[in-house]
Design an enzyme around this catalytic site. Structure first.
Site, PDB file in Angstrom:
ATOM      1  N   CYS A   1       0.812  -1.219   0.000  1.00 50.82           N
ATOM      2  CA  CYS A   1       0.000   0.000   0.000  1.00 50.82           C
ATOM      3  C   CYS A   1       0.848   1.273   0.000  1.00 50.82           C
ATOM      4  O   CYS A   1       0.310   2.367  -0.121  1.00 50.82           O
ATOM      5  CB  CYS A   1      -0.978   0.003   1.169  1.00 50.82           C
ATOM      6  SG  CYS A   1      -2.252  -1.264   1.007  1.00 50.82           S
TER       7      CYS A   1
ATOM      8  N   HIS B   1     -11.726  10.582  -9.199  1.00 52.73           N
ATOM      9  CA  HIS B   1     -10.635  10.611 -10.169  1.00 52.73           C
ATOM     10  C   HIS B   1      -9.512  11.554  -9.741  1.00 52.73           C
ATOM     11  O   HIS B   1      -8.992  12.332 -10.549  1.00 52.73           O
ATOM     12  CB  HIS B   1     -11.153  10.937 -11.583  1.00 52.73           C
ATOM     13  CG  HIS B   1     -11.828   9.756 -12.209  1.00 52.73           C
ATOM     14  ND1 HIS B   1     -13.099   9.370 -11.856  1.00 52.73           N
ATOM     15  CD2 HIS B   1     -11.391   8.871 -13.130  1.00 52.73           C
ATOM     16  CE1 HIS B   1     -13.438   8.303 -12.546  1.00 52.73           C
ATOM     17  NE2 HIS B   1     -12.409   7.965 -13.329  1.00 52.73           N
TER      18      HIS B   1
ATOM     19  N   GLU C   1     -13.740   0.223   1.056  1.00 53.72           N
ATOM     20  CA  GLU C   1     -12.590   0.305   0.156  1.00 53.72           C
ATOM     21  C   GLU C   1     -12.542  -0.889  -0.790  1.00 53.72           C
ATOM     22  O   GLU C   1     -12.155  -0.759  -1.949  1.00 53.72           O
ATOM     23  CB  GLU C   1     -11.298   0.372   0.979  1.00 53.72           C
ATOM     24  CG  GLU C   1     -10.067   0.580   0.139  1.00 53.72           C
ATOM     25  CD  GLU C   1      -8.806   0.671   0.968  1.00 53.72           C
ATOM     26  OE1 GLU C   1      -8.411   1.806   1.289  1.00 53.72           O
ATOM     27  OE2 GLU C   1      -8.244  -0.390   1.291  1.00 53.72           O
TER      28      GLU C   1
END
Length: 148
Positions: free
Chosen positions: A37, A78, A130
């Site tokens: 991550c 985005h 998530e």
């Protein structure tokens, strides 16, 4: 159509609304213990915002659903979450763009907007999924009587 069951938050308000949305965004966790991550990667986050209050505004809404989508989706969709330096930090783990941090940041953006409204609605919960198997719920702490 999105249909999901969320954890419920207890409150004494007359009205409660929930707004669902998807946000496609990238992030990375700036810590050596974050494993893979640490690298930039993306998610399609599923977000549910719960707002409660006793008074409706001049249009008969607690909050306009479209205004919530503009406030959150327009800001985060985005984007690279780490680039939102006003909400996330590279040094303070409390403000890393983890799922927990994303939920907290969404709460702060929403509540700051709600604080400007005459009918004073409150954001009582932010749910952020998530992945299909991992989610976080953020609920603001209640302020204690007599404390600021």
């Amino acid at each position: 159509m999105i249909q999901q069951i969320y954890p419920q938050v207890q409150h004494d308000y007359q009205f409660e609304l929930n707004k669902d949305m998807h946000i496609a965004a990238a992030h990375y966790i700036p810590h050596e213990d974050a494993g893979k991550c640490q690298n930039v990667h993306g998610h399609t986050y599923f977000v549910n915002i719960t707002i409660a209050g006793d008074e409706l505004d001049e249009t008969g809404f607690l909050v306009n659903f479209a205004s919530l989508k503009r406030l959150i989706h327009k800001r985060f969709d985005h984007t690279i979450l780490n680039d939102h330096k006003d909400l996330f930090s590279e040094k303070d783990p409390t403000y890393f763009p983890t799922t927990e941090g994303v939920a907290r940041a969404i709460y702060e953006v929403v509540q700051n907007d709600l604080d400007q409204k005459d009918n004073q609605p409150k954001c009582v919960q932010v749910f952020v999924r998530e992945t299909p198997t991992s989610y976080v719920v953020y609920r603001p702490k209640k302020k204690k009587e007599g404390h600021r």
